[in-house]
Design an enzyme around this catalytic site. Sequence first.
Site, PDB file in Angstrom:
ATOM      1  N   LYS A 180      59.474  -1.081  10.273  1.00 35.83           N
ATOM      2  CA  LYS A 180      59.289  -2.176   9.305  1.00 35.83           C
ATOM      3  C   LYS A 180      57.770  -2.372   9.208  1.00 35.83           C
ATOM      4  O   LYS A 180      57.145  -2.959  10.086  1.00 35.83           O
ATOM      5  CB  LYS A 180      59.975  -3.446   9.829  1.00 35.83           C
ATOM      6  CG  LYS A 180      60.407  -4.441   8.769  1.00 35.83           C
ATOM      7  CD  LYS A 180      59.281  -5.025   7.960  1.00 35.83           C
ATOM      8  CE  LYS A 180      58.499  -6.068   8.717  1.00 35.83           C
ATOM      9  NZ  LYS A 180      57.263  -6.470   7.985  1.00 35.83           N
ATOM     10  N   PRO A 181      57.160  -1.825   8.141  1.00 38.02           N
ATOM     11  CA  PRO A 181      55.703  -1.984   8.004  1.00 38.02           C
ATOM     12  C   PRO A 181      55.345  -3.392   7.547  1.00 38.02           C
ATOM     13  O   PRO A 181      56.211  -4.146   7.078  1.00 38.02           O
ATOM     14  CB  PRO A 181      55.347  -0.957   6.925  1.00 38.02           C
ATOM     15  CG  PRO A 181      56.591  -0.781   6.115  1.00 38.02           C
ATOM     16  CD  PRO A 181      57.766  -1.079   7.015  1.00 38.02           C
ATOM     17  N   SER A 182      54.067  -3.713   7.639  1.00 40.88           N
ATOM     18  CA  SER A 182      53.618  -5.023   7.152  1.00 40.88           C
ATOM     19  C   SER A 182      53.944  -5.178   5.665  1.00 40.88           C
ATOM     20  O   SER A 182      53.820  -4.240   4.882  1.00 40.88           O
ATOM     21  CB  SER A 182      52.110  -5.153   7.354  1.00 40.88           C
ATOM     22  OG  SER A 182      51.640  -6.267   6.626  1.00 40.88           O
ATOM     23  N   GLY A 234      50.058  -9.831  15.938  1.00 40.29           N
ATOM     24  CA  GLY A 234      49.393 -10.964  16.577  1.00 40.29           C
ATOM     25  C   GLY A 234      50.093 -11.363  17.870  1.00 40.29           C
ATOM     26  O   GLY A 234      51.274 -11.066  18.079  1.00 40.29           O
ATOM     27  N   LEU A 249      68.105  -7.286  25.986  1.00 38.30           N
ATOM     28  CA  LEU A 249      67.539  -6.351  26.965  1.00 38.30           C
ATOM     29  C   LEU A 249      66.990  -5.091  26.304  1.00 38.30           C
ATOM     30  O   LEU A 249      67.109  -3.992  26.829  1.00 38.30           O
ATOM     31  CB  LEU A 249      68.570  -6.002  28.043  1.00 38.30           C
ATOM     32  CG  LEU A 249      69.080  -7.194  28.841  1.00 38.30           C
ATOM     33  CD1 LEU A 249      70.112  -6.749  29.866  1.00 38.30           C
ATOM     34  CD2 LEU A 249      67.935  -7.915  29.541  1.00 38.30           C
ATOM     35  N   GLU A 255      51.381  -4.361  21.299  1.00 36.57           N
ATOM     36  CA  GLU A 255      49.925  -4.225  21.166  1.00 36.57           C
ATOM     37  C   GLU A 255      49.480  -5.426  20.346  1.00 36.57           C
ATOM     38  O   GLU A 255      49.792  -5.516  19.154  1.00 36.57           O
ATOM     39  CB  GLU A 255      49.578  -2.935  20.410  1.00 36.57           C
ATOM     40  CG  GLU A 255      50.104  -1.676  21.051  1.00 36.57           C
ATOM     41  CD  GLU A 255      49.499  -1.405  22.402  1.00 36.57           C
ATOM     42  OE1 GLU A 255      48.401  -1.933  22.673  1.00 36.57           O
ATOM     43  OE2 GLU A 255      50.121  -0.692  23.193  1.00 36.57           O
ATOM     44  N   GLY A 257      46.685  -9.146  20.040  1.00 36.67           N
ATOM     45  CA  GLY A 257      45.340  -9.512  19.599  1.00 36.67           C
ATOM     46  C   GLY A 257      44.259  -9.219  20.630  1.00 36.67           C
ATOM     47  O   GLY A 257      44.527  -8.845  21.773  1.00 36.67           O
ATOM     48  N   CYS A 289      41.871  -5.117  16.057  1.00 36.49           N
ATOM     49  CA  CYS A 289      42.212  -5.795  17.313  1.00 36.49           C
ATOM     50  C   CYS A 289      41.111  -5.619  18.351  1.00 36.49           C
ATOM     51  O   CYS A 289      40.979  -6.434  19.247  1.00 36.49           O
ATOM     52  CB  CYS A 289      43.518  -5.240  17.845  1.00 36.49           C
ATOM     53  SG  CYS A 289      43.495  -3.444  17.884  1.00 36.49           S
ATOM     54  N   GLU A 389      40.765 -15.222  18.183  1.00 41.76           N
ATOM     55  CA  GLU A 389      40.628 -14.030  17.348  1.00 41.76           C
ATOM     56  C   GLU A 389      40.489 -14.495  15.896  1.00 41.76           C
ATOM     57  O   GLU A 389      41.415 -15.105  15.340  1.00 41.76           O
ATOM     58  CB  GLU A 389      41.868 -13.154  17.505  1.00 41.76           C
ATOM     59  CG  GLU A 389      41.767 -11.840  16.770  1.00 41.76           C
ATOM     60  CD  GLU A 389      43.023 -10.994  16.902  1.00 41.76           C
ATOM     61  OE1 GLU A 389      44.130 -11.522  16.712  1.00 41.76           O
ATOM     62  OE2 GLU A 389      42.898  -9.789  17.179  1.00 41.76           O
ATOM     63  N   LYS A 459      46.811  -9.049  29.885  1.00 45.12           N
ATOM     64  CA  LYS A 459      46.961 -10.479  29.580  1.00 45.12           C
ATOM     65  C   LYS A 459      47.612 -10.665  28.195  1.00 45.12           C
ATOM     66  O   LYS A 459      48.576  -9.968  27.866  1.00 45.12           O
ATOM     67  CB  LYS A 459      45.596 -11.175  29.698  1.00 45.12           C
ATOM     68  CG  LYS A 459      44.939 -10.946  31.064  1.00 45.12           C
ATOM     69  CD  LYS A 459      43.756 -11.855  31.311  1.00 45.12           C
ATOM     70  CE  LYS A 459      42.512 -11.456  30.586  1.00 45.12           C
ATOM     71  NZ  LYS A 459      41.320 -12.214  30.957  1.00 45.12           N
TER      72      LYS A 459
HETATM   73  P1  NAD Z   1      51.594  -9.919  12.434  1.00 44.04           P
HETATM   74  O1  NAD Z   1      51.881 -10.293  13.838  1.00 44.04           O
HETATM   75  O2  NAD Z   1      51.596 -10.969  11.407  1.00 44.04           O
HETATM   76  O3  NAD Z   1      52.641  -8.811  11.916  1.00 44.04           O
HETATM   77  C1  NAD Z   1      52.853  -7.573  12.582  1.00 44.04           C
HETATM   78  C2  NAD Z   1      54.226  -7.034  12.179  1.00 44.04           C
HETATM   79  O4  NAD Z   1      55.239  -7.876  12.739  1.00 44.04           O
HETATM   80  C3  NAD Z   1      54.455  -7.045  10.653  1.00 44.04           C
HETATM   81  O5  NAD Z   1      55.244  -5.933  10.303  1.00 44.04           O
HETATM   82  C4  NAD Z   1      55.214  -8.337  10.450  1.00 44.04           C
HETATM   83  O6  NAD Z   1      56.000  -8.359   9.284  1.00 44.04           O
HETATM   84  C5  NAD Z   1      56.076  -8.391  11.702  1.00 44.04           C
HETATM   85  N1  NAD Z   1      56.478  -9.749  12.071  1.00 44.04           N
HETATM   86  C6  NAD Z   1      55.782 -10.889  11.910  1.00 44.04           C
HETATM   87  N2  NAD Z   1      56.501 -11.944  12.352  1.00 44.04           N
HETATM   88  C7  NAD Z   1      57.672 -11.445  12.827  1.00 44.04           C
HETATM   89  C8  NAD Z   1      58.837 -12.031  13.415  1.00 44.04           C
HETATM   90  N3  NAD Z   1      58.936 -13.353  13.608  1.00 44.04           N
HETATM   91  N4  NAD Z   1      59.842 -11.220  13.783  1.00 44.04           N
HETATM   92  C9  NAD Z   1      59.738  -9.894  13.610  1.00 44.04           C
HETATM   93  N5  NAD Z   1      58.686  -9.288  13.028  1.00 44.04           N
HETATM   94  C10 NAD Z   1      57.647 -10.055  12.656  1.00 44.04           C
HETATM   95  O7  NAD Z   1      50.202  -9.132  12.513  1.00 44.04           O
HETATM   96  P2  NAD Z   1      49.285  -8.701  11.302  1.00 44.04           P
HETATM   97  O8  NAD Z   1      48.685  -9.936  10.719  1.00 44.04           O
HETATM   98  O9  NAD Z   1      50.002  -7.750  10.435  1.00 44.04           O
HETATM   99  O10 NAD Z   1      48.163  -7.871  12.097  1.00 44.04           O
HETATM  100  C11 NAD Z   1      47.066  -8.470  12.693  1.00 44.04           C
HETATM  101  C12 NAD Z   1      47.282  -8.694  14.186  1.00 44.04           C
HETATM  102  O11 NAD Z   1      47.627  -7.452  14.803  1.00 44.04           O
HETATM  103  C13 NAD Z   1      46.031  -9.161  14.870  1.00 44.04           C
HETATM  104  O12 NAD Z   1      46.321 -10.184  15.783  1.00 44.04           O
HETATM  105  C14 NAD Z   1      45.552  -7.930  15.605  1.00 44.04           C
HETATM  106  O13 NAD Z   1      44.765  -8.192  16.749  1.00 44.04           O
HETATM  107  C15 NAD Z   1      46.821  -7.257  15.960  1.00 44.04           C
HETATM  108  N6  NAD Z   1      46.579  -5.833  16.176  1.00 44.04           N
HETATM  109  C16 NAD Z   1      46.641  -5.335  17.460  1.00 44.04           C
HETATM  110  C17 NAD Z   1      46.358  -3.998  17.697  1.00 44.04           C
HETATM  111  C18 NAD Z   1      46.423  -3.405  19.093  1.00 44.04           C
HETATM  112  O14 NAD Z   1      46.381  -2.198  19.219  1.00 44.04           O
HETATM  113  N7  NAD Z   1      46.505  -4.224  20.136  1.00 44.04           N
HETATM  114  C19 NAD Z   1      46.025  -3.169  16.620  1.00 44.04           C
HETATM  115  C20 NAD Z   1      45.970  -3.712  15.340  1.00 44.04           C
HETATM  116  C21 NAD Z   1      46.269  -5.052  15.130  1.00 44.04           C
END
Ligand code: NAD
Length: 501
Positions: A180-182, A234, A249, A255, A257, A289, A389, A459
């Site tokens: 499920k992509p963004s 996030g 389970l 991955e 923030g 991130c 962040e 963390k």
């Molecule tokens: P987001 O958390 O809003 O969304 C990520 C994905 O999860 C999306 O596909 C979204 O539709 C889905 N999602 C959101 N709420 C959900 C829910 N309640 N149930 C199920 N799925 C849900 O993140 P974003 O705004 O797309 O991306 C930015 C964030 O991602 C930043 O916090 C960034 O730090 C983090 N990030 C982390 C890494 C890493 O490698 N640690 C890499 C890139 C981005």
Amino acid sequence: MTTLDGTAVHGHFIDGHERASADGRTFEVRNPANGELVARVAEGGAAEIGLAIDAASAAFDAGCWSRVPVRERHRILNRLADRLEAALPELATLESTCVGRPLREMRAQLGRLPEFYRYFAAVARTAEDAVTPFEGAYLNYVRRVPLGVVGQLTPWNHPLLILTKKLAPALAAGNCVVVKPSELTPLTTLALAALARDAGLPDGVFNVVTGFGAEAGAALCTDRRLRKLDLTGGTETGRVVAKLAGENLIRVTCELGGKAPVIVLPGADLDRAAAGATFAAFIASGQTCVAGTRVLVHESQAAALVERMVRRARAIRLGDPLDLATQLGPLVSAAQLERTERYVEIGRAAGATVACGGRRPGGALGSGFFYEPTIFAGVQPSMRIAQDEIFGPVTCVLTYRDDDEAVRIANDIPFGLAASIWTGDAARGMKLAERLECGVIWINDHHRIDPALPWGGMKDSGMGREAGLDGYREYTTTKSVIVNLDEPVDWYATDDIVRLS
Ligand code: NAD
């Protein structure tokens, strides 16, 4: 060639075919550089997630991927890498149009992706199972087997890179995948699914359901047929998703923030450190991130470093992401722009100094979500701009008096994803690296990645590892087979009791 003029309507990719949502709903994908409509995309929910998991389960059970000889998986993944390589110019333009990142960055980033499919194909092809030193006349061999159907939730900031870091090991290990992509950037994921099908990936092995997190994403987290859920997003999303999956389970990798420190040690070349600190902070308009947004510099060198960073930040060219001269594009959405503006006001109100930027550019860029590269000086570690962040082109410069204080400031934050250390003394840098609470540390570099690098945080930055051998293993589980090489024991035989007594 995907049309980007707003006329196209894209469906989900389920069981090798494009399909609309059962109720016909769609949503818009817009270009953040000018607000124009790029395409409409099917809006899925529980029904479409259910269909995708049906297809993935059927493919897994049929063994058309999980049980084919590994050399066949190796061959198809290499063919996918070749097709991906050929499609890179188109994919880079598509990703740049939807994310707003400059084309020059997208080309550099996407250029690495074929390597991931080749690397993980090679990992699967060369993986060797183990035989344990088992007590007695037994042979215990430990097989590494795929998990089954796995779900992946990906963010908008690096849509294809992050998908690839998850998808390549998942497929190489023999799993079937539902992604499920963004909702902001689904188009390149759909394009990749079509490429994978054309490369010979059997139907049902890689499915994409487009839609929103709260509906399609939540449905994916709660389907009991899922064996693993892999999220990049996030930290708050991580908490929600891990809880939903935990009810069933379902194992979870998250991955999340970050707020990476960029530690400039005394004696570092300040020009190189300033180049590194601006690169760490402003690439992708700070929407990564691992964005290096806390520059820690010895108090004696702070003024000289800020002066160099400001000079570099002011020279960064903002503009149309598709223009190859552009170095900084817009933020991905109005929400990200508002968030950035809000944090800059919070920083100002807390008493930090805006050394450069701190506003939206005017003129032709006014119709996009652009924000100038912003450097805050005089920042205290407890300020919100130094703790939260922001995910925009905003970095903070903080000072320290000795290495202990630098380590304390670096670690005194809920995140623990990445850091960089800038130094002329590699041994000192390595010693400092030992003391940092984070999963990825660069010395005299930032943002550098490789398929072999296990990626992930400590963390609140997440759990589990993506990519590298650790990432591959996380898409497998073990199966121990214990073979008795001797006469089987007849535990309840009378003479046995006599012998044991
Ligand atoms: P987001 O958390 O809003 O969304 C990520 C994905 O999860 C999306 O596909 C979204 O539709 C889905 N999602 C959101 N709420 C959900 C829910 N309640 N149930 C199920 N799925 C849900 O993140 P974003 O705004 O797309 O991306 C930015 C964030 O991602 C930043 O916090 C960034 O730090 C983090 N990030 C982390 C890494 C890493 O490698 N640690 C890499 C890139 C981005």
